[in-house]
Motif scaffolding. Sequence first.
Motif, PDB file in Angstrom:
ATOM      1  N   LEU A 124      36.136  45.264  47.745  1.00 34.14           N
ATOM      2  CA  LEU A 124      36.942  46.425  48.134  1.00 34.14           C
ATOM      3  C   LEU A 124      36.334  47.709  47.579  1.00 34.14           C
ATOM      4  O   LEU A 124      35.750  47.699  46.503  1.00 34.14           O
ATOM      5  CB  LEU A 124      38.363  46.303  47.571  1.00 34.14           C
ATOM      6  CG  LEU A 124      39.391  45.458  48.301  1.00 34.14           C
ATOM      7  CD1 LEU A 124      40.742  45.615  47.623  1.00 34.14           C
ATOM      8  CD2 LEU A 124      39.504  45.840  49.773  1.00 34.14           C
ATOM      9  N   PRO A 125      36.503  48.800  48.293  1.00 34.59           N
ATOM     10  CA  PRO A 125      36.093  50.101  47.742  1.00 34.59           C
ATOM     11  C   PRO A 125      37.098  50.535  46.673  1.00 34.59           C
ATOM     12  O   PRO A 125      38.254  50.131  46.720  1.00 34.59           O
ATOM     13  CB  PRO A 125      36.173  51.030  48.952  1.00 34.59           C
ATOM     14  CG  PRO A 125      37.240  50.422  49.812  1.00 34.59           C
ATOM     15  CD  PRO A 125      37.139  48.932  49.613  1.00 34.59           C
ATOM     16  N   PRO A 126      36.660  51.367  45.707  1.00 34.23           N
ATOM     17  CA  PRO A 126      37.595  51.834  44.670  1.00 34.23           C
ATOM     18  C   PRO A 126      38.723  52.671  45.272  1.00 34.23           C
ATOM     19  O   PRO A 126      39.875  52.564  44.848  1.00 34.23           O
ATOM     20  CB  PRO A 126      36.720  52.655  43.727  1.00 34.23           C
ATOM     21  CG  PRO A 126      35.471  52.949  44.468  1.00 34.23           C
ATOM     22  CD  PRO A 126      35.290  51.863  45.475  1.00 34.23           C
ATOM     23  N   THR A 127      38.407  53.492  46.257  1.00 35.41           N
ATOM     24  CA  THR A 127      39.435  54.291  46.930  1.00 35.41           C
ATOM     25  C   THR A 127      39.114  54.321  48.422  1.00 35.41           C
ATOM     26  O   THR A 127      37.978  54.047  48.838  1.00 35.41           O
ATOM     27  CB  THR A 127      39.444  55.761  46.442  1.00 35.41           C
ATOM     28  OG1 THR A 127      38.165  56.330  46.766  1.00 35.41           O
ATOM     29  CG2 THR A 127      39.683  55.849  44.943  1.00 35.41           C
ATOM     30  N   TYR A 128      40.104  54.667  49.205  1.00 36.50           N
ATOM     31  CA  TYR A 128      39.887  54.785  50.638  1.00 36.50           C
ATOM     32  C   TYR A 128      38.926  55.927  50.930  1.00 36.50           C
ATOM     33  O   TYR A 128      38.051  55.819  51.802  1.00 36.50           O
ATOM     34  CB  TYR A 128      41.226  55.009  51.340  1.00 36.50           C
ATOM     35  CG  TYR A 128      41.067  55.285  52.806  1.00 36.50           C
ATOM     36  CD1 TYR A 128      40.482  54.332  53.640  1.00 36.50           C
ATOM     37  CD2 TYR A 128      41.464  56.491  53.351  1.00 36.50           C
ATOM     38  CE1 TYR A 128      40.318  54.577  54.990  1.00 36.50           C
ATOM     39  CE2 TYR A 128      41.303  56.748  54.700  1.00 36.50           C
ATOM     40  CZ  TYR A 128      40.725  55.794  55.510  1.00 36.50           C
ATOM     41  OH  TYR A 128      40.551  56.044  56.836  1.00 36.50           O
ATOM     42  N   ILE A 166      39.198  39.147  44.865  1.00 34.67           N
ATOM     43  CA  ILE A 166      38.910  40.516  45.280  1.00 34.67           C
ATOM     44  C   ILE A 166      38.102  41.179  44.176  1.00 34.67           C
ATOM     45  O   ILE A 166      38.491  41.139  43.003  1.00 34.67           O
ATOM     46  CB  ILE A 166      40.220  41.312  45.448  1.00 34.67           C
ATOM     47  CG1 ILE A 166      41.180  40.608  46.400  1.00 34.67           C
ATOM     48  CG2 ILE A 166      39.928  42.753  45.860  1.00 34.67           C
ATOM     49  CD1 ILE A 166      40.843  40.697  47.853  1.00 34.67           C
ATOM     50  N   ILE A 167      36.994  41.775  44.540  1.00 36.43           N
ATOM     51  CA  ILE A 167      36.214  42.530  43.563  1.00 36.43           C
ATOM     52  C   ILE A 167      36.189  43.986  44.012  1.00 36.43           C
ATOM     53  O   ILE A 167      35.864  44.284  45.165  1.00 36.43           O
ATOM     54  CB  ILE A 167      34.782  41.963  43.446  1.00 36.43           C
ATOM     55  CG1 ILE A 167      34.845  40.571  42.804  1.00 36.43           C
ATOM     56  CG2 ILE A 167      33.891  42.899  42.620  1.00 36.43           C
ATOM     57  CD1 ILE A 167      33.529  39.829  42.787  1.00 36.43           C
ATOM     58  N   ILE A 168      36.566  44.879  43.104  1.00 38.98           N
ATOM     59  CA  ILE A 168      36.564  46.303  43.427  1.00 38.98           C
ATOM     60  C   ILE A 168      35.239  46.896  42.984  1.00 38.98           C
ATOM     61  O   ILE A 168      34.859  46.790  41.813  1.00 38.98           O
ATOM     62  CB  ILE A 168      37.735  47.022  42.728  1.00 38.98           C
ATOM     63  CG1 ILE A 168      39.063  46.421  43.225  1.00 38.98           C
ATOM     64  CG2 ILE A 168      37.692  48.522  43.008  1.00 38.98           C
ATOM     65  CD1 ILE A 168      40.272  46.920  42.475  1.00 38.98           C
TER      66      ILE A 168
END
Lengths: 206, 206
Positions: A124-128, A166-168
């Motif tokens: 996942l991205p850290p933020t949108y 999930i890995i951010i």
Amino acid sequence: MMNKPGMLVVYSGPSGVGKGTILGPFLNDHPNAVLSVSVTTRQPRPGEIDGVHYSFITKDEFQHLIDTDGLLEYAQYSGNYYGTPKAAVDKMRAQGKDVFLEIEVQGAMKIKKSCPEAVLVFILPPTYESLKERLLCRGTETKEIMEARLNTAKFELAQAKEYDYIIINDDVGRARKQLCAVVEAAKCETRYMLEYIEKLVNLTEK
Amino acid sequence: MMNKPGMLVVYSGPSGVGKGTILGPFLNDHPNAVLSVSVTTRQPRPGEIDGVHYSFITKDEFQHLIDTDGLLEYAQYSGNYYGTPKAAVDKMRAQGKDVFLEIEVQGAMKIKKSCPEAVLVFILPPTYESLKERLLCRGTETKEIMEARLNTAKFELAQAKEYDYIIINDDVGRARKQLCAVVEAAKCETRYMLEYIEKLVNLTEK
């Protein structure tokens, strides 16, 4: 324990999230982990090596793989077929290698059904905003392509909850460490240990 | 991400399997991980320090904790009560500490129900023979005590499948590494990321 087959690791995440930056060095550091080479009917792009980036095959060959149940999953994008060859994956796993499939969400969901032992990891991205920037700031694409990309990302993010881990990717070094931990820990998941537990318990019955 | 509470890690395994040998150095190496101190109504043994090995309390104090819902789990062994104090665990978790509960299987199953966010780790012996040896060769006990121990071990092994992760203590260094990986990877389990995913997906809707 020594003869256990390797893990099947499904590795996904929206385009631009940094999947390759995390996985590349991980594979270099872990000779026991390998990336599955997908088969595709599309033409090689300049610099792409057959058998490394993809195995480039004809539509007939692809159809034959489908007909003989030779693909773990496959999908069509922009008129080209892409698939994961079952025989190659099985062979590597039988040698004890952990096999990574870097595939799209739809393919991942097929693997989840057909190979319940697979471990599914989503980046996942850290933020949108960070994802949007990375998707849109490549700069060379039309507005339509950019919007299509955002829509795909939206669809894929919504599927993340179907994955196991999930890995951010807020820090690539940390993300790599987490990937190491996930691959190591997944081997300790109880679902892989049921046979072992059963054996120990049966021995106590004697 | 920074304000996330610490994990609750339930840590079990049959007597003699080497739980302390794995966990002790792990806790030394991970200042962010702490072991919960159980409360008990039994008398301190020589060398046991109040607040370190156990918090030694009276039966009235223990009953008060039960009555005020102050225990995450408790059990009675040989006429003495043992329990996990909720307030202390909550406080440490709120500080971001990963709190380990080294507890019996029955207590673990209570935690699994009351704290579904807990991660349950079970330590298994490499073979049944090795466990039997370690259980029986302490040498000072009667045959009855030895048999009771084997029966307890049998019961506990059968419960291992209710845990999330299994670590086989065939090599204590490897087992410690696996415990590190499990604690790190557990934080990436999708069940802890659902809120984060939801937030990202909602942002794409705008």
